[in-house]
Design a protein around this motif. Sequence first.
Motif, PDB file in Angstrom:
ATOM      1  N   TYR A 201       0.837  -1.203   0.000  1.00 40.32           N
ATOM      2  CA  TYR A 201       0.000   0.000   0.000  1.00 40.32           C
ATOM      3  C   TYR A 201       0.871   1.252   0.000  1.00 40.32           C
ATOM      4  O   TYR A 201       0.587   2.221  -0.718  1.00 40.32           O
ATOM      5  CB  TYR A 201      -0.931   0.003   1.216  1.00 40.32           C
ATOM      6  CG  TYR A 201      -1.935   1.130   1.182  1.00 40.32           C
ATOM      7  CD1 TYR A 201      -3.060   1.058   0.367  1.00 40.32           C
ATOM      8  CD2 TYR A 201      -1.753   2.286   1.941  1.00 40.32           C
ATOM      9  CE1 TYR A 201      -3.981   2.095   0.322  1.00 40.32           C
ATOM     10  CE2 TYR A 201      -2.663   3.327   1.890  1.00 40.32           C
ATOM     11  CZ  TYR A 201      -3.776   3.229   1.079  1.00 40.32           C
ATOM     12  OH  TYR A 201      -4.676   4.268   1.021  1.00 40.32           O
ATOM     13  N   TYR A 202       1.932   1.205   0.790  1.00 39.51           N
ATOM     14  CA  TYR A 202       2.881   2.323   0.809  1.00 39.51           C
ATOM     15  C   TYR A 202       3.487   2.543  -0.574  1.00 39.51           C
ATOM     16  O   TYR A 202       3.613   3.685  -1.028  1.00 39.51           O
ATOM     17  CB  TYR A 202       3.984   2.044   1.834  1.00 39.51           C
ATOM     18  CG  TYR A 202       5.281   2.740   1.524  1.00 39.51           C
ATOM     19  CD1 TYR A 202       5.448   4.106   1.762  1.00 39.51           C
ATOM     20  CD2 TYR A 202       6.355   2.031   0.972  1.00 39.51           C
ATOM     21  CE1 TYR A 202       6.632   4.741   1.451  1.00 39.51           C
ATOM     22  CE2 TYR A 202       7.543   2.664   0.666  1.00 39.51           C
ATOM     23  CZ  TYR A 202       7.674   4.016   0.901  1.00 39.51           C
ATOM     24  OH  TYR A 202       8.853   4.652   0.582  1.00 39.51           O
ATOM     25  N   LEU A 203       3.849   1.469  -1.264  1.00 34.87           N
ATOM     26  CA  LEU A 203       4.473   1.601  -2.584  1.00 34.87           C
ATOM     27  C   LEU A 203       3.541   2.292  -3.580  1.00 34.87           C
ATOM     28  O   LEU A 203       3.978   3.128  -4.371  1.00 34.87           O
ATOM     29  CB  LEU A 203       4.870   0.224  -3.127  1.00 34.87           C
ATOM     30  CG  LEU A 203       6.100  -0.433  -2.510  1.00 34.87           C
ATOM     31  CD1 LEU A 203       6.295  -1.824  -3.108  1.00 34.87           C
ATOM     32  CD2 LEU A 203       7.354   0.411  -2.724  1.00 34.87           C
ATOM     33  N   VAL A 204       2.269   1.943  -3.543  1.00 35.20           N
ATOM     34  CA  VAL A 204       1.304   2.569  -4.446  1.00 35.20           C
ATOM     35  C   VAL A 204       1.186   4.062  -4.132  1.00 35.20           C
ATOM     36  O   VAL A 204       1.213   4.909  -5.038  1.00 35.20           O
ATOM     37  CB  VAL A 204      -0.079   1.886  -4.331  1.00 35.20           C
ATOM     38  CG1 VAL A 204      -1.123   2.672  -5.118  1.00 35.20           C
ATOM     39  CG2 VAL A 204      -0.001   0.444  -4.835  1.00 35.20           C
TER      40      VAL A 204
ATOM     41  N   TYR B 142      10.336  -1.795  -9.539  1.00 37.23           N
ATOM     42  CA  TYR B 142      10.371  -2.344  -8.186  1.00 37.23           C
ATOM     43  C   TYR B 142       8.975  -2.793  -7.764  1.00 37.23           C
ATOM     44  O   TYR B 142       8.802  -3.876  -7.182  1.00 37.23           O
ATOM     45  CB  TYR B 142      10.920  -1.285  -7.231  1.00 37.23           C
ATOM     46  CG  TYR B 142      11.071  -1.755  -5.800  1.00 37.23           C
ATOM     47  CD1 TYR B 142      11.791  -2.903  -5.497  1.00 37.23           C
ATOM     48  CD2 TYR B 142      10.499  -1.041  -4.750  1.00 37.23           C
ATOM     49  CE1 TYR B 142      11.939  -3.329  -4.197  1.00 37.23           C
ATOM     50  CE2 TYR B 142      10.647  -1.462  -3.442  1.00 37.23           C
ATOM     51  CZ  TYR B 142      11.368  -2.604  -3.164  1.00 37.23           C
ATOM     52  OH  TYR B 142      11.514  -3.032  -1.876  1.00 37.23           O
ATOM     53  N   CYS B 143       7.961  -1.981  -8.060  1.00 39.32           N
ATOM     54  CA  CYS B 143       6.588  -2.328  -7.700  1.00 39.32           C
ATOM     55  C   CYS B 143       6.116  -3.579  -8.443  1.00 39.32           C
ATOM     56  O   CYS B 143       5.369  -4.393  -7.886  1.00 39.32           O
ATOM     57  CB  CYS B 143       5.647  -1.164  -7.980  1.00 39.32           C
ATOM     58  SG  CYS B 143       5.871   0.238  -6.847  1.00 39.32           S
TER      59      CYS B 143
ATOM     60  N   GLU C   6       1.785  -0.738 -13.241  1.00 40.91           N
ATOM     61  CA  GLU C   6       1.705   0.713 -13.310  1.00 40.91           C
ATOM     62  C   GLU C   6       0.262   1.160 -13.510  1.00 40.91           C
ATOM     63  O   GLU C   6      -0.161   2.187 -12.969  1.00 40.91           O
ATOM     64  CB  GLU C   6       2.584   1.249 -14.436  1.00 40.91           C
ATOM     65  CG  GLU C   6       2.640   2.770 -14.462  1.00 40.91           C
ATOM     66  CD  GLU C   6       3.691   3.322 -15.397  1.00 40.91           C
ATOM     67  OE1 GLU C   6       4.030   4.514 -15.278  1.00 40.91           O
ATOM     68  OE2 GLU C   6       4.187   2.560 -16.252  1.00 40.91           O
ATOM     69  N   GLN C   7      -0.492   0.416 -14.290  1.00 37.55           N
ATOM     70  CA  GLN C   7      -1.895   0.766 -14.517  1.00 37.55           C
ATOM     71  C   GLN C   7      -2.684   0.728 -13.210  1.00 37.55           C
ATOM     72  O   GLN C   7      -3.523   1.598 -12.941  1.00 37.55           O
ATOM     73  CB  GLN C   7      -2.522  -0.213 -15.524  1.00 37.55           C
ATOM     74  CG  GLN C   7      -1.994  -0.098 -16.940  1.00 37.55           C
ATOM     75  CD  GLN C   7      -0.605  -0.688 -17.112  1.00 37.55           C
ATOM     76  OE1 GLN C   7      -0.157  -1.506 -16.310  1.00 37.55           O
ATOM     77  NE2 GLN C   7       0.089  -0.266 -18.170  1.00 37.55           N
ATOM     78  N   GLU C   8      -2.394  -0.259 -12.396  1.00 38.81           N
ATOM     79  CA  GLU C   8      -3.063  -0.376 -11.098  1.00 38.81           C
ATOM     80  C   GLU C   8      -2.718   0.817 -10.212  1.00 38.81           C
ATOM     81  O   GLU C   8      -3.595   1.380  -9.539  1.00 38.81           O
ATOM     82  CB  GLU C   8      -2.619  -1.680 -10.426  1.00 38.81           C
ATOM     83  CG  GLU C   8      -3.228  -1.918  -9.053  1.00 38.81           C
ATOM     84  CD  GLU C   8      -2.704  -3.187  -8.405  1.00 38.81           C
ATOM     85  OE1 GLU C   8      -3.080  -3.448  -7.245  1.00 38.81           O
ATOM     86  OE2 GLU C   8      -1.917  -3.912  -9.052  1.00 38.81           O
ATOM     87  N   MET C   9      -1.461   1.217 -10.240  1.00 38.61           N
ATOM     88  CA  MET C   9      -1.033   2.339  -9.394  1.00 38.61           C
ATOM     89  C   MET C   9      -1.607   3.660  -9.896  1.00 38.61           C
ATOM     90  O   MET C   9      -2.001   4.519  -9.101  1.00 38.61           O
ATOM     91  CB  MET C   9       0.492   2.391  -9.337  1.00 38.61           C
ATOM     92  CG  MET C   9       1.091   1.230  -8.561  1.00 38.61           C
ATOM     93  SD  MET C   9       2.871   1.372  -8.306  1.00 38.61           S
ATOM     94  CE  MET C   9       3.493   1.131  -9.981  1.00 38.61           C
ATOM     95  N   GLN C  10      -1.665   3.821 -11.216  1.00 40.02           N
ATOM     96  CA  GLN C  10      -2.226   5.051 -11.768  1.00 40.02           C
ATOM     97  C   GLN C  10      -3.709   5.184 -11.445  1.00 40.02           C
ATOM     98  O   GLN C  10      -4.225   6.300 -11.308  1.00 40.02           O
ATOM     99  CB  GLN C  10      -2.024   5.073 -13.287  1.00 40.02           C
ATOM    100  CG  GLN C  10      -0.593   5.333 -13.713  1.00 40.02           C
ATOM    101  CD  GLN C  10      -0.421   5.290 -15.219  1.00 40.02           C
ATOM    102  OE1 GLN C  10      -1.328   4.878 -15.945  1.00 40.02           O
ATOM    103  NE2 GLN C  10       0.739   5.712 -15.705  1.00 40.02           N
ATOM    104  N   ALA C  11      -4.387   4.060 -11.308  1.00 38.87           N
ATOM    105  CA  ALA C  11      -5.823   4.074 -11.036  1.00 38.87           C
ATOM    106  C   ALA C  11      -6.127   4.233  -9.547  1.00 38.87           C
ATOM    107  O   ALA C  11      -7.281   4.452  -9.174  1.00 38.87           O
ATOM    108  CB  ALA C  11      -6.463   2.790 -11.558  1.00 38.87           C
TER     109      ALA C  11
END
Length: 220
Positions: A39-42, A89-90, A97-102
Amino acid sequence: MTFFDALVEDNKQAWKQYTEHAFVEQMAAGTLPIQAFKYYLVQDYLFLIEFARAYALAIYKSPNMALMRKSLDSVQTILNVEMGLHVQYCQSWGLSEQEMQAAVQAPQTLAYTRYVLDAGMRGDIFDLKVALAPCVIGYGEIARRLAQVPNALDSENPYAPWIKEYSGEDYLRLMEEAKTELNELAQAYLTNARRPQIMEHFGNATRLEADFWQMGLERG
């Protein structure tokens, strides 16, 4: 005493709570819940986007070409290098990356990034760089200490790569450059009248950094 040392001395308790937070202590021990770290990484990915905006603002706020070029280098490094490394790294943690952008920015992410940008918008380059300092310098200070913890860098510790990255020679050089820049800005901008506000900026940003760790810990 350097100006950075003075900032820490004036905000000793907040700095200790940030740099010795349970989140990072558990990273060194390898006991931090995986979900807390993911969660921190996102949120850190989302934070980096705003971090780039803060350095873009620093270009506008810079009073000379030398400082403009330094801030431009930081923007380019974040967008063209650090973001890519962060994504790689994530991905090793199963995050795309798509998950993090969303993802939606957590209240703690919003609070910290907006505070930094507001400090820069309302003030000058000195206000902005002081507000950025707990992140830029703090990560290096934290990782350098964690790297000395027995077994923290062992291959069995899933958080060893993070500690190695921020305690590595390249990052520690950036950290020392940031300290030097703060000293130079203090010589140019710091007055007795401004000192309380500058110290407050550093203290507020440091507490917001600690909240960022706490955010991750509570999600674990």
